[in-house]
Motif scaffolding. Structure first.
Motif, PDB file in Angstrom:
ATOM      1  N   ARG A 173       0.738  -1.418   0.015  1.00  0.00           N
ATOM      2  CA  ARG A 173      -0.159   0.037  -0.046  1.00  0.00           C
ATOM      3  C   ARG A 173       0.829   1.252  -0.052  1.00  0.00           C
ATOM      4  O   ARG A 173       0.447   2.127  -0.549  1.00  0.00           O
ATOM      5  CB  ARG A 173      -0.855   0.061   1.355  1.00  0.00           C
ATOM      6  N   ALA A 174       1.713   1.156   0.740  1.00  0.00           N
ATOM      7  CA  ALA A 174       2.756   2.499   0.974  1.00  0.00           C
ATOM      8  C   ALA A 174       3.606   2.672  -0.540  1.00  0.00           C
ATOM      9  O   ALA A 174       3.619   3.563  -0.802  1.00  0.00           O
ATOM     10  CB  ALA A 174       3.954   2.213   1.971  1.00  0.00           C
ATOM     11  N   ALA A 175       3.748   1.654  -1.110  1.00  0.00           N
ATOM     12  CA  ALA A 175       4.602   1.757  -2.294  1.00  0.00           C
ATOM     13  C   ALA A 175       3.671   2.352  -3.611  1.00  0.00           C
ATOM     14  O   ALA A 175       4.093   3.162  -4.153  1.00  0.00           O
ATOM     15  CB  ALA A 175       4.795   0.178  -2.931  1.00  0.00           C
ATOM     16  N   HIS A 176       2.559   1.876  -3.432  1.00  0.00           N
ATOM     17  CA  HIS A 176       1.477   2.588  -4.550  1.00  0.00           C
ATOM     18  C   HIS A 176       1.294   4.018  -4.272  1.00  0.00           C
ATOM     19  O   HIS A 176       1.202   4.684  -4.860  1.00  0.00           O
ATOM     20  CB  HIS A 176      -0.014   1.814  -4.540  1.00  0.00           C
ATOM     21  N   GLU A 177       1.008   4.243  -2.976  1.00  0.00           N
ATOM     22  CA  GLU A 177       0.862   5.664  -2.730  1.00  0.00           C
ATOM     23  C   GLU A 177       2.162   6.691  -2.875  1.00  0.00           C
ATOM     24  O   GLU A 177       1.906   7.594  -3.410  1.00  0.00           O
ATOM     25  CB  GLU A 177       0.584   5.815  -1.000  1.00  0.00           C
ATOM     26  N   LEU A 178       3.181   5.917  -2.388  1.00  0.00           N
ATOM     27  CA  LEU A 178       4.383   6.907  -2.620  1.00  0.00           C
ATOM     28  C   LEU A 178       4.898   6.922  -4.067  1.00  0.00           C
ATOM     29  O   LEU A 178       5.553   8.106  -4.295  1.00  0.00           O
ATOM     30  CB  LEU A 178       5.658   6.422  -1.531  1.00  0.00           C
ATOM     31  N   PHE A 179       4.709   6.097  -4.672  1.00  0.00           N
ATOM     32  CA  PHE A 179       5.320   5.922  -6.072  1.00  0.00           C
ATOM     33  C   PHE A 179       4.518   6.852  -6.757  1.00  0.00           C
ATOM     34  O   PHE A 179       4.911   7.626  -7.753  1.00  0.00           O
ATOM     35  CB  PHE A 179       5.396   4.603  -6.648  1.00  0.00           C
ATOM     36  N   LEU A 180       3.136   6.611  -6.697  1.00  0.00           N
ATOM     37  CA  LEU A 180       2.283   7.475  -7.590  1.00  0.00           C
ATOM     38  C   LEU A 180       2.119   9.019  -7.287  1.00  0.00           C
ATOM     39  O   LEU A 180       1.788   9.672  -8.091  1.00  0.00           O
ATOM     40  CB  LEU A 180       0.823   6.728  -7.564  1.00  0.00           C
ATOM     41  N   THR A 181       2.281   9.338  -6.040  1.00  0.00           N
ATOM     42  CA  THR A 181       1.873  10.855  -5.673  1.00  0.00           C
ATOM     43  C   THR A 181       3.151  11.421  -5.570  1.00  0.00           C
ATOM     44  O   THR A 181       3.264  12.745  -5.871  1.00  0.00           O
ATOM     45  CB  THR A 181       1.220  10.930  -4.060  1.00  0.00           C
ATOM     46  N   GLY A 182       4.250  11.065  -5.491  1.00  0.00           N
ATOM     47  CA  GLY A 182       5.759  11.562  -5.459  1.00  0.00           C
ATOM     48  C   GLY A 182       5.654  12.465  -4.152  1.00  0.00           C
ATOM     49  O   GLY A 182       6.600  13.252  -4.029  1.00  0.00           O
ATOM     50  N   GLU A 183       4.790  12.267  -3.039  1.00  0.00           N
ATOM     51  CA  GLU A 183       4.804  13.013  -2.004  1.00  0.00           C
ATOM     52  C   GLU A 183       6.176  12.843  -1.217  1.00  0.00           C
ATOM     53  O   GLU A 183       6.655  11.758  -0.906  1.00  0.00           O
ATOM     54  CB  GLU A 183       3.431  12.713  -1.098  1.00  0.00           C
ATOM     55  N   THR A 184       6.557  13.898  -0.565  1.00  0.00           N
ATOM     56  CA  THR A 184       7.780  13.963   0.398  1.00  0.00           C
ATOM     57  C   THR A 184       7.278  13.342   1.915  1.00  0.00           C
ATOM     58  O   THR A 184       6.029  13.713   2.348  1.00  0.00           O
ATOM     59  CB  THR A 184       8.089  15.116   0.722  1.00  0.00           C
ATOM     60  N   PHE A 185       7.893  12.338   2.354  1.00  0.00           N
ATOM     61  CA  PHE A 185       7.544  11.800   3.426  1.00  0.00           C
ATOM     62  C   PHE A 185       8.544  11.811   4.482  1.00  0.00           C
ATOM     63  O   PHE A 185       9.767  11.697   4.201  1.00  0.00           O
ATOM     64  CB  PHE A 185       6.889  10.250   3.501  1.00  0.00           C
ATOM     65  N   ASP A 186       8.403  11.635   5.846  1.00  0.00           N
ATOM     66  CA  ASP A 186       9.610  11.621   6.674  1.00  0.00           C
ATOM     67  C   ASP A 186      10.201  10.480   7.109  1.00  0.00           C
ATOM     68  O   ASP A 186       9.761   9.210   6.789  1.00  0.00           O
ATOM     69  CB  ASP A 186       9.092  12.505   8.016  1.00  0.00           C
ATOM     70  N   ALA A 187      11.182  10.646   8.004  1.00  0.00           N
ATOM     71  CA  ALA A 187      11.819   9.281   8.263  1.00  0.00           C
ATOM     72  C   ALA A 187      11.136   8.322   9.332  1.00  0.00           C
ATOM     73  O   ALA A 187      11.268   7.030   9.202  1.00  0.00           O
ATOM     74  CB  ALA A 187      13.236   9.787   9.054  1.00  0.00           C
ATOM     75  N   ALA A 188      10.234   8.910  10.002  1.00  0.00           N
ATOM     76  CA  ALA A 188       9.410   7.850  10.859  1.00  0.00           C
ATOM     77  C   ALA A 188       8.457   7.138   9.557  1.00  0.00           C
ATOM     78  O   ALA A 188       8.329   5.945   9.790  1.00  0.00           O
ATOM     79  CB  ALA A 188       8.372   8.706  11.631  1.00  0.00           C
ATOM     80  N   ARG A 189       7.868   7.814   8.890  1.00  0.00           N
ATOM     81  CA  ARG A 189       7.182   7.052   7.744  1.00  0.00           C
ATOM     82  C   ARG A 189       8.050   6.140   6.843  1.00  0.00           C
ATOM     83  O   ARG A 189       7.554   5.054   6.587  1.00  0.00           O
ATOM     84  CB  ARG A 189       6.425   8.032   6.818  1.00  0.00           C
ATOM     85  N   ALA A 190       9.443   6.370   6.654  1.00  0.00           N
ATOM     86  CA  ALA A 190      10.223   5.451   5.907  1.00  0.00           C
ATOM     87  C   ALA A 190      10.303   4.525   6.693  1.00  0.00           C
ATOM     88  O   ALA A 190      10.547   3.209   6.172  1.00  0.00           O
ATOM     89  CB  ALA A 190      11.353   6.180   5.753  1.00  0.00           C
ATOM     90  N   VAL A 191      10.575   4.379   8.072  1.00  0.00           N
ATOM     91  CA  VAL A 191      10.744   3.177   8.827  1.00  0.00           C
ATOM     92  C   VAL A 191       9.331   2.559   9.028  1.00  0.00           C
ATOM     93  O   VAL A 191       9.501   1.320   8.955  1.00  0.00           O
ATOM     94  CB  VAL A 191      11.019   3.553  10.561  1.00  0.00           C
TER      95      VAL A 191
END
Length: 260
Positions: A153-171
């Motif tokens: 789910r995270a891959a679809h969201e982050l790849f498609l939106t290009g939105e900047t996310f923080d380190a906590a979300r990256a973990v």
């Protein structure tokens, strides 16, 4: 007078530190940096004394991705991204464990390098973005190493939106192992390095191969993996490790940590 290197390789106490040192362009993956990075990675992997590789950087940005100035106007065959697979494969398949140390943000191809490392630690202020779609390209090459890390789910969201996310979300998404305050970054990286140095070199390489191994049917996997396991049990490293356990001493491959 020659230009200063864009990638440095330093060795100390069994640790090979590879430093991206092109802060003027945010450590972008220029042709020169790509070439030097591959050279230094190959050198680090080839040194038996190097037990762990740390991939880090100077300047406020870990890596901003491909050098877009070089990409502008180039044909498909001349695009720098054609050289990215070898970098990612070298990191992913390195028999020596690789730890990514991020004191700042990563973007696009830079995130691919983070994903290709075995362990990744970043400061809690670091940010990330798969910015490819916002400039009309796709995260194709890096997907080979990023998708095994990210939750679907995270891959679809982050790849498609290009939105900047923080380190906590990256973990949370699986891209990083840890995010920590800046003043504890080196201690946390050092903790992982210390843990990895306790592993036998051949066993670490074998475990990395195991982690990369595609799954087949259960019976076939059990048969193949039993053969592999038995070979390791009979090997010289395991015999030394078992002897050290019986004799209540450190195995030969464990060296004392450097003085604090």
């Amino acid at each position: 007078m020659t230009d200063a290197p864009l990638v440095r390789f330093d060795r100390a106490d069994g640790v090979g530190t590879i430093t991206l040192d092109s802060p003027a362009n945010r450590n972008a993956l220029s042709a020169r940096l790509r070439g030097e990075l591959l050279t230094q990675l190959d050198a680090a992997i080839a040194e038996p004394a190097v037990r762990v590789i740390v991939l880090t950087h100077t300047g406020p940005v870990f890596c901003s991705g491909m050098d877009l100035k070089e990409s502008a106007g180039a044909s498909a065959g001349d695009q720098g991204v054609n050289e990215l697979p070898r970098i990612l494969e070298t990191l992913w398949c390195s028999p020596t464990p690789v730890v990514a140390r991020l004191a700042g943000p990563a973007r696009a191809g830079g995130i691919g390098m983070v994903a290709a490392c075995d362990i990744a630690v970043a400061v809690d202020t670091a940010t990330f973005a798969f910015s490819e779609v916002r400039i009309g390209v796709i995260p194709a090459v890096i997907s080979t190493v990023v998708l095994p890390r990210l939750q679907p789910r995270a891959a679809h969201e982050l790849f498609l939106t290009g939105e900047t996310f923080d380190a906590a979300r990256a973990v949370q998404a699986g891209l990083l192992n840890r995010c920590v305050p800046a003043d504890t970054l080196d201690a946390e990286v050092g903790r992982f390095v210390g843990l990895l140095r306790q592993g036998a070199p051949g066993a670490l390489d074998g475990t990395k191969r195991l982690l990369r191994r595609p799954r087949g049917d259960l019976r076939g996997d059990l048969a193949a993996l039993t053969t592999i396991s038995a070979g390791f049990f009979a090997g010289s490293e395991a015999q030394e490790g078992m002897a050290a356990f019986r004799e209540k001493r450190l195995p030969a491959w464990v060296t004392p940590p450097p003085p604090a």
